[in-house]
Motif scaffolding. Structure first.
Motif, PDB file in Angstrom:
ATOM      1  N   UNK B  23      -0.761 -22.639  49.828  1.00 40.73           N
ATOM      2  CA  UNK B  23      -0.361 -22.667  48.422  1.00 40.73           C
ATOM      3  C   UNK B  23       1.169 -22.671  48.308  1.00 40.73           C
ATOM      4  N   UNK B  24       1.816 -21.898  49.177  1.00 46.00           N
ATOM      5  CA  UNK B  24       3.286 -21.831  49.157  1.00 46.00           C
ATOM      6  C   UNK B  24       3.881 -23.204  49.457  1.00 46.00           C
ATOM      7  N   UNK B  25       3.276 -23.909  50.412  1.00 47.22           N
ATOM      8  CA  UNK B  25       3.752 -25.243  50.764  1.00 47.22           C
ATOM      9  C   UNK B  25       3.579 -26.205  49.584  1.00 47.22           C
ATOM     10  N   UNK B  26       2.434 -26.126  48.916  1.00 43.65           N
ATOM     11  CA  UNK B  26       2.189 -26.990  47.757  1.00 43.65           C
ATOM     12  C   UNK B  26       3.164 -26.655  46.621  1.00 43.65           C
ATOM     13  N   UNK B  27       3.352 -25.388  46.421  1.00 48.11           N
ATOM     14  CA  UNK B  27       4.271 -24.931  45.362  1.00 48.11           C
ATOM     15  C   UNK B  27       5.709 -25.388  45.656  1.00 48.11           C
ATOM     16  N   UNK B  28       6.062 -25.358  46.922  1.00 47.43           N
ATOM     17  CA  UNK B  28       7.387 -25.809  47.348  1.00 47.43           C
ATOM     18  C   UNK B  28       7.601 -27.269  46.936  1.00 47.43           C
ATOM     19  N   UNK B  29       6.532 -28.065  46.997  1.00 52.58           N
ATOM     20  CA  UNK B  29       6.633 -29.486  46.658  1.00 52.58           C
ATOM     21  C   UNK B  29       6.474 -29.743  45.156  1.00 52.58           C
ATOM     22  N   UNK B  30       5.825 -28.811  44.454  1.00 49.74           N
ATOM     23  CA  UNK B  30       5.530 -29.026  43.023  1.00 49.74           C
ATOM     24  C   UNK B  30       5.892 -27.759  42.258  1.00 49.74           C
ATOM     25  N   UNK B  31       7.020 -27.777  41.589  1.00 47.49           N
ATOM     26  CA  UNK B  31       7.519 -26.562  40.946  1.00 47.49           C
ATOM     27  C   UNK B  31       6.663 -26.096  39.779  1.00 47.49           C
ATOM     28  N   UNK B  32       5.857 -26.990  39.227  1.00 46.27           N
ATOM     29  CA  UNK B  32       5.079 -26.595  38.049  1.00 46.27           C
ATOM     30  C   UNK B  32       3.731 -25.952  38.386  1.00 46.27           C
ATOM     31  N   UNK B  33       3.361 -25.919  39.695  1.00 46.60           N
ATOM     32  CA  UNK B  33       2.047 -25.351  40.040  1.00 46.60           C
ATOM     33  C   UNK B  33       2.018 -23.839  39.810  1.00 46.60           C
ATOM     34  N   UNK B  34       0.914 -23.377  39.243  1.00 44.38           N
ATOM     35  CA  UNK B  34       0.668 -21.951  39.064  1.00 44.38           C
ATOM     36  C   UNK B  34      -0.593 -21.580  39.860  1.00 44.38           C
ATOM     37  N   UNK B  35      -0.692 -20.318  40.274  1.00 43.43           N
ATOM     38  CA  UNK B  35      -1.837 -19.921  41.101  1.00 43.43           C
ATOM     39  C   UNK B  35      -2.505 -18.639  40.630  1.00 43.43           C
ATOM     40  N   UNK B  36      -3.800 -18.601  40.839  1.00 41.34           N
ATOM     41  CA  UNK B  36      -4.565 -17.375  40.634  1.00 41.34           C
ATOM     42  C   UNK B  36      -5.295 -17.098  41.952  1.00 41.34           C
ATOM     43  N   UNK B  37      -4.807 -16.118  42.693  1.00 43.95           N
ATOM     44  CA  UNK B  37      -5.442 -15.799  43.973  1.00 43.95           C
ATOM     45  C   UNK B  37      -6.581 -14.816  43.759  1.00 43.95           C
ATOM     46  N   UNK B  38      -7.754 -15.136  44.293  1.00 41.53           N
ATOM     47  CA  UNK B  38      -8.918 -14.288  44.095  1.00 41.53           C
ATOM     48  C   UNK B  38      -9.362 -13.738  45.445  1.00 41.53           C
ATOM     49  N   UNK B  39      -9.441 -12.404  45.528  1.00 44.76           N
ATOM     50  CA  UNK B  39      -9.874 -11.794  46.790  1.00 44.76           C
ATOM     51  C   UNK B  39      -9.329 -10.385  46.919  1.00 44.76           C
ATOM     52  N   UNK B  40      -9.213  -9.940  48.143  1.00 40.23           N
ATOM     53  CA  UNK B  40      -8.748  -8.581  48.423  1.00 40.23           C
ATOM     54  C   UNK B  40      -7.281  -8.435  48.021  1.00 40.23           C
ATOM     55  N   UNK B  41      -7.046  -7.607  47.017  1.00 43.09           N
ATOM     56  CA  UNK B  41      -5.717  -7.535  46.414  1.00 43.09           C
ATOM     57  C   UNK B  41      -4.641  -7.094  47.407  1.00 43.09           C
ATOM     58  N   UNK B  42      -4.976  -6.110  48.202  1.00 43.10           N
ATOM     59  CA  UNK B  42      -3.990  -5.580  49.153  1.00 43.10           C
ATOM     60  C   UNK B  42      -3.551  -6.654  50.139  1.00 43.10           C
ATOM     61  N   UNK B  43      -4.538  -7.357  50.671  1.00 40.60           N
ATOM     62  CA  UNK B  43      -4.200  -8.371  51.674  1.00 40.60           C
ATOM     63  C   UNK B  43      -3.470  -9.557  51.039  1.00 40.60           C
ATOM     64  N   UNK B  44      -3.852  -9.927  49.825  1.00 36.86           N
ATOM     65  CA  UNK B  44      -3.159 -11.038  49.162  1.00 36.86           C
ATOM     66  C   UNK B  44      -1.707 -10.657  48.884  1.00 36.86           C
ATOM     67  N   UNK B  45      -1.511  -9.423  48.402  1.00 40.30           N
ATOM     68  CA  UNK B  45      -0.142  -8.949  48.133  1.00 40.30           C
ATOM     69  C   UNK B  45       0.707  -9.007  49.392  1.00 40.30           C
ATOM     70  N   UNK B  46       0.137  -8.542  50.474  1.00 42.04           N
ATOM     71  CA  UNK B  46       0.870  -8.534  51.749  1.00 42.04           C
ATOM     72  C   UNK B  46       1.269  -9.955  52.140  1.00 42.04           C
TER      73      UNK B  46
END
Lengths: 347, 347
Positions: B23-46
């Motif tokens: 997602x970071x790579x895609x976002x790097x190429x497209x500044x307008x992309x927004x994300x909603x990450x679904x899953x284990x909050x602690x691990x996603x935050x890390x």
């Protein structure tokens, strides 16, 4: 029994010359082989003149016509009494020959063979089976490769029995492993016919095969199973996808090898390796697709097969006769006939 | 409309780390992309801590459970409200996200998406479509790849419309060429459903596609056609046969390159060439299988995709949203709906 093979001398991309040269090669390896060449007598005689050893073991049956590569099965049937293909198959029916080999039009050969020879009692439809290369020492038997676009579970069970008999003869396996091609390996995956066939094969006992469930198409070439059973549509798709992919990868390789001087040098140095690859994938080393389930042995040689390929096809035909493939299929059929009910009968 | 992509952070062989990096790579190429990450909050935050740029454009939706790789679709459905996959798809339904990307269990993702999003009016069944590499510059869109083992002609016609809409969006083709996968190219070849679909597509007019009849499986990778339509059984068989063959050929190559010192040297010298080959065949460059026909965009990233593959899948999802795939499919459906009668309705 000395195998006497009827050769449709006119079929295939090259025709008479390569069919006769292939037979000569097979005869060189097997002194007991006899041949009946069917086709244009003058051209066959000319080709035989180069092979005196073969000539002594051959007779010629003159045929006026040939089945063209693009003839529809219905056209081929109408004219079959006069064509080299039709007369070669008729020689099997009459007992003049013990098997027929043709490199001609596949659909026509299927239609002619089916009408002339009929199916073995207990077999609803014949199937086209072939040997495909694997990573292991033995090839995998796969069927049906296009004779029957739509199949029910009873057809598939019969194909399993026929494919196993083929594998036993070619490799001498006592109980070849058999899997049904599917889109997943879990129970419950796939179409109704595939499910039904798996059910029947699981319940059957005393068969000369070891049914091991499902296999996915990416495992065809791994050599993990001896016989793969599927309907003619999926089988044809899988076979052609494999052919296309092999060509695709070798084309890509060639292209990338030629993309720089360094690669070109590397390519030249490693040529023995790429030739080993070509040798392994060469269809001539796996030639001899067989119509199984008929009252007679008919082998389809690849249209572009060279003499080595034709010799292979002739040897496959002889092996199937010597080891009585028909008898083996019949024996096993008795053991499953009660298991797959007659849903096919109405189709 | 700024695409907001729901990412099932827990699916795939690696899980959180690679999904976030992609997602970071895609976002790097497209500044307008927004994300909603679904899953284990602690691990996603890390994982997000390593990507501040992405972090600023992301929200997290905590999910307690995950869909295991071997869960049956029925199991996955039962529990879907609590799983990262189920909640990512639900976010598309509720409008919180404009598309969902998951690298998890394909069967489960299909079942969950179908139940939550339902099909577009006029579509009987969704299909799984993917981009496959060819010898040309553009990939070929192929569907169905396994969502529907058995299809009738109406399903196939709908798949043709959906596949063409996909090809138009990805490559900007005005009228992509479309062929039905078959076991021969002559009229009259193949199964009833294939025949019926060809009939309907030949008669349809005003479609944003150019129907060109049949293609055989050895031509999938030649690039001669933009969209290939088939039932899920044959499509899955073809796809996996291609994968298996590519692996088979490269394994054979490796084996033969290592068979002698000379070959080894050749291999080293030509390494740039074989790397070009690997690059071309790398599924990460073609990642992003799409469930077409649903009221929402759901993209399946390959389970073994790396961050480049995940970025590709995210970009495919965004493109489909931005270019309103749903609207395009609906428009074209109106033009064929009258042509393929409702034989599917009863199935």
């Amino acid at each position: 029994m000395r195998p006497r093979i009827a050769i449709d001398a006119m079929g295939g991309d090259v025709g008479v010359r390569v069919m006769v040269a292939g037979a000569a090669l097979a005869r060189h390896r097997h002194e007991d082989f006899q041949f009946l060449f069917v086709g244009d007598e003058t051209r066959i005689k000319a080709a035989l003149a180069n092979h005196p050893n073969l000539s002594a073991a051959s007779e010629i049956l003159h045929a006026e016509e040939i089945v063209s590569a693009d003839a529809k099965p219905s056209q081929a049937l109408r004219n079959s009494k006069k064509t080299s293909m039709g007369m070669a198959v008729a020689a099997v029916k009459s007992g003049e020959a013990s098997a027929a080999v043709s490199a001609g039009n596949t659909g026509a050969l299927m239609a002619i063979s089916k009408l002339a020879l009929r199916t073995i009692p207990g077999i609803d439809r014949p199937a086209l089976a072939a040997l495909l290369p694997t990573m292991k020492d033995s090839d995998v038997v796969m069927l049906d490769l296009g004779a029957n676009a739509e199949c029910d579970s009873r057809n598939l069970v019969q194909f399993a029995v026929m494919g196993a008999a083929y594998s036993r003869i070619i490799y001498g396996f006592e109980k070849p492993s058999v899997k049904l091609l599917n889109i997943g390996t879990e129970d419950g995956k796939g179409t109704g016919p595939v499910q039904g066939a798996a059910d029947a094969l699981r319940k059957a006992s005393g068969l000369a095969l070891d049914f091991q469930g499902f296999v996915e198409a990416d495992k065809i070439s791994t050599g993990e199973v001896d016989v793969i059973v599927t309907d003619g549509f999926s089988g044809n798709v899988a076979l052609k996808a494999l052919e296309g992919a092999a060509r695709f990868v070798t084309d890509l390789l060639k292209r990338s090898f030629l993309s720089s001087l360094r690669s070109k040098i590397g390519f030249l140095i490693s040529r023995p390796a790429t030739e080993l690859l070509r040798e392994h994938l060469d269809p001539n080393n796996h030639n001899g697709a067989v119509f199984l389930g008929l009252n007679g042995v008919v082998v389809k040689s690849h249209g572009s097969a060279d003499e080595k390929g034709v010799a292979n096809a002739v040897e496959v035909a002889a092996r199937l006769v010597e080891d009585s493939i028909l008898g083996r299929i019949s024996e096993d059929l008795d053991k499953v006939s009660s298991l797959a009910p007659s849903e096919a009968a109405s189709k």
